[in-house]
Design a protein around this motif. Structure first.
Motif, PDB file in Angstrom:
ATOM      1  N   GLU A   8       0.825  -1.214   0.000  1.00 28.71           N
ATOM      2  CA  GLU A   8       0.000   0.000   0.000  1.00 28.71           C
ATOM      3  C   GLU A   8       0.856   1.260   0.000  1.00 28.71           C
ATOM      4  OE1 GLU A   8      -3.074   0.241   2.907  1.00 28.71           O
ATOM      5  OE2 GLU A   8      -4.040  -1.613   2.254  1.00 28.71           O
ATOM      6  N   PHE A  11       2.379   1.662  -3.412  1.00 29.98           N
ATOM      7  CA  PHE A  11       1.347   1.969  -4.402  1.00 29.98           C
ATOM      8  C   PHE A  11       0.934   3.435  -4.278  1.00 29.98           C
ATOM      9  CE2 PHE A  11      -2.230  -0.600  -6.627  1.00 29.98           C
ATOM     10  CZ  PHE A  11      -2.225   0.277  -7.698  1.00 29.98           C
ATOM     11  N   ILE A  55      -9.228   1.637  -4.903  1.00 27.95           N
ATOM     12  CA  ILE A  55      -8.470   0.541  -5.515  1.00 27.95           C
ATOM     13  C   ILE A  55      -8.296  -0.550  -4.465  1.00 27.95           C
ATOM     14  CG2 ILE A  55      -6.245  -0.196  -6.449  1.00 27.95           C
ATOM     15  CD1 ILE A  55      -5.897   2.594  -7.598  1.00 27.95           C
ATOM     16  N   THR A  57      -6.513  -4.335  -4.089  1.00 29.04           N
ATOM     17  CA  THR A  57      -5.664  -5.395  -4.637  1.00 29.04           C
ATOM     18  C   THR A  57      -5.672  -6.550  -3.655  1.00 29.04           C
ATOM     19  OG1 THR A  57      -4.216  -3.806  -5.758  1.00 29.04           O
ATOM     20  CG2 THR A  57      -3.332  -6.009  -5.383  1.00 29.04           C
ATOM     21  N   HIS A  58      -5.844  -7.750  -4.180  1.00 30.57           N
ATOM     22  CA  HIS A  58      -5.799  -8.911  -3.298  1.00 30.57           C
ATOM     23  C   HIS A  58      -5.037 -10.061  -3.962  1.00 30.57           C
ATOM     24  CE1 HIS A  58      -9.383  -9.826  -5.701  1.00 30.57           C
ATOM     25  NE2 HIS A  58      -9.143 -11.089  -5.431  1.00 30.57           N
ATOM     26  N   GLU A 106      -4.970  -9.618  -8.035  1.00 31.13           N
ATOM     27  CA  GLU A 106      -6.035  -8.969  -8.782  1.00 31.13           C
ATOM     28  C   GLU A 106      -6.211  -7.577  -8.204  1.00 31.13           C
ATOM     29  OE1 GLU A 106      -9.940 -10.653 -10.452  1.00 31.13           O
ATOM     30  OE2 GLU A 106     -10.449  -9.871  -8.460  1.00 31.13           O
ATOM     31  N   THR A 107      -6.265  -6.599  -9.089  1.00 31.00           N
ATOM     32  CA  THR A 107      -6.471  -5.210  -8.684  1.00 31.00           C
ATOM     33  C   THR A 107      -7.765  -4.727  -9.324  1.00 31.00           C
ATOM     34  OG1 THR A 107      -4.092  -4.833  -8.550  1.00 31.00           O
ATOM     35  CG2 THR A 107      -5.484  -2.883  -8.703  1.00 31.00           C
ATOM     36  N   ASN A 108      -8.636  -4.160  -8.494  1.00 35.90           N
ATOM     37  CA  ASN A 108      -9.925  -3.641  -8.956  1.00 35.90           C
ATOM     38  C   ASN A 108     -10.039  -2.164  -8.609  1.00 35.90           C
ATOM     39  OD1 ASN A 108     -10.862  -6.200  -9.851  1.00 35.90           O
ATOM     40  ND2 ASN A 108     -11.400  -6.711  -7.758  1.00 35.90           N
ATOM     41  N   SER A 120     -10.451  -3.692 -13.921  1.00 34.23           N
ATOM     42  CA  SER A 120      -9.916  -4.832 -13.195  1.00 34.23           C
ATOM     43  C   SER A 120      -8.743  -5.405 -13.969  1.00 34.23           C
ATOM     44  CB  SER A 120     -10.990  -5.901 -13.010  1.00 34.23           C
ATOM     45  OG  SER A 120     -10.481  -6.974 -12.239  1.00 34.23           O
ATOM     46  N   VAL A 142       0.391  -1.990 -13.169  1.00 28.08           N
ATOM     47  CA  VAL A 142      -0.983  -1.537 -12.905  1.00 28.08           C
ATOM     48  C   VAL A 142      -1.124  -0.050 -13.223  1.00 28.08           C
ATOM     49  CG1 VAL A 142      -2.692  -1.123 -11.081  1.00 28.08           C
ATOM     50  CG2 VAL A 142      -1.528  -3.336 -11.217  1.00 28.08           C
TER      51      VAL A 142
END
Length: 155
Positions: A8, A11, A55, A57-58, A106-108, A120, A142
């Motif tokens: 985080e 990012f 955003i 991300t997981h 996965e980033t949404n 996504s 990303v």
């Protein structure tokens, strides 16, 4: 938890350097001990900071592999093969092992007003390097994709 915080922070720093106002969940939302956030908590943070998007991300998958490489280098021809096996067997060149990590994230990106998914993406990153290198590589890809899709300011 440390990986999440590190991801985080990096990012947010990269988003800010791309001209995007951003804040990490660590700075905006007190994380409960069970790590289960309630919708009201998230909405309160979004309203407090005036966000227009969120955003998330997981981690989808994490795989660590060990590989073993036999010792002795194989040269061409039958003598080369014989020599390489001799080196392996008698000269005590046992080879070496190495490990690598593959992470799928996965980033949404969600619109705050409608709570709808805007964008996504999934990333699959392989590295023999550090966790920090994996994090940096994923964030860079990303952000580039978000810029290419005109969801954040271009480079």
């Amino acid at each position: 938890e440390d990986s999440r915080r590190s991801f985080e922070r990096k990012f947010v720093a990269q988003l800010k350097s791309a001209g995007v106002e951003a804040i990490s969940s660590e700075d905006a939302i007190p994380m409960p001990a069970d790590l289960q956030l309630k919708k009201e908590t998230i909405l309160n943070a979004v309203n407090q900071f005036g966000n227009d998007a969120v955003i998330i991300t997981h981690l989808i998958d994490k795989e660590e592999k060990e590989a073993f490489t036999r010792g002795g280098q194989v040269d061409s021809g039958y003598y080369g093969f014989y020599h390489s096996r001799y080196t392996y067997s008698y000269a005590r060149d046992p080879g070496y092992s190495s490990s690598s990590k593959t992470l799928r994230l996965e980033t949404n990106l969600y619109d705050v007003k409608t709570e709808k998914l805007i964008w996504s993406g999934q990333s699959k990153t392989w590295s023999k390097d550090s966790k920090n290198q994996i994090i940096n590589d994923v964030i860079k890809v990303v952000i580039n994709d978000l810029q290419n899709n005109k969801l954040i300011p271009p480079k």
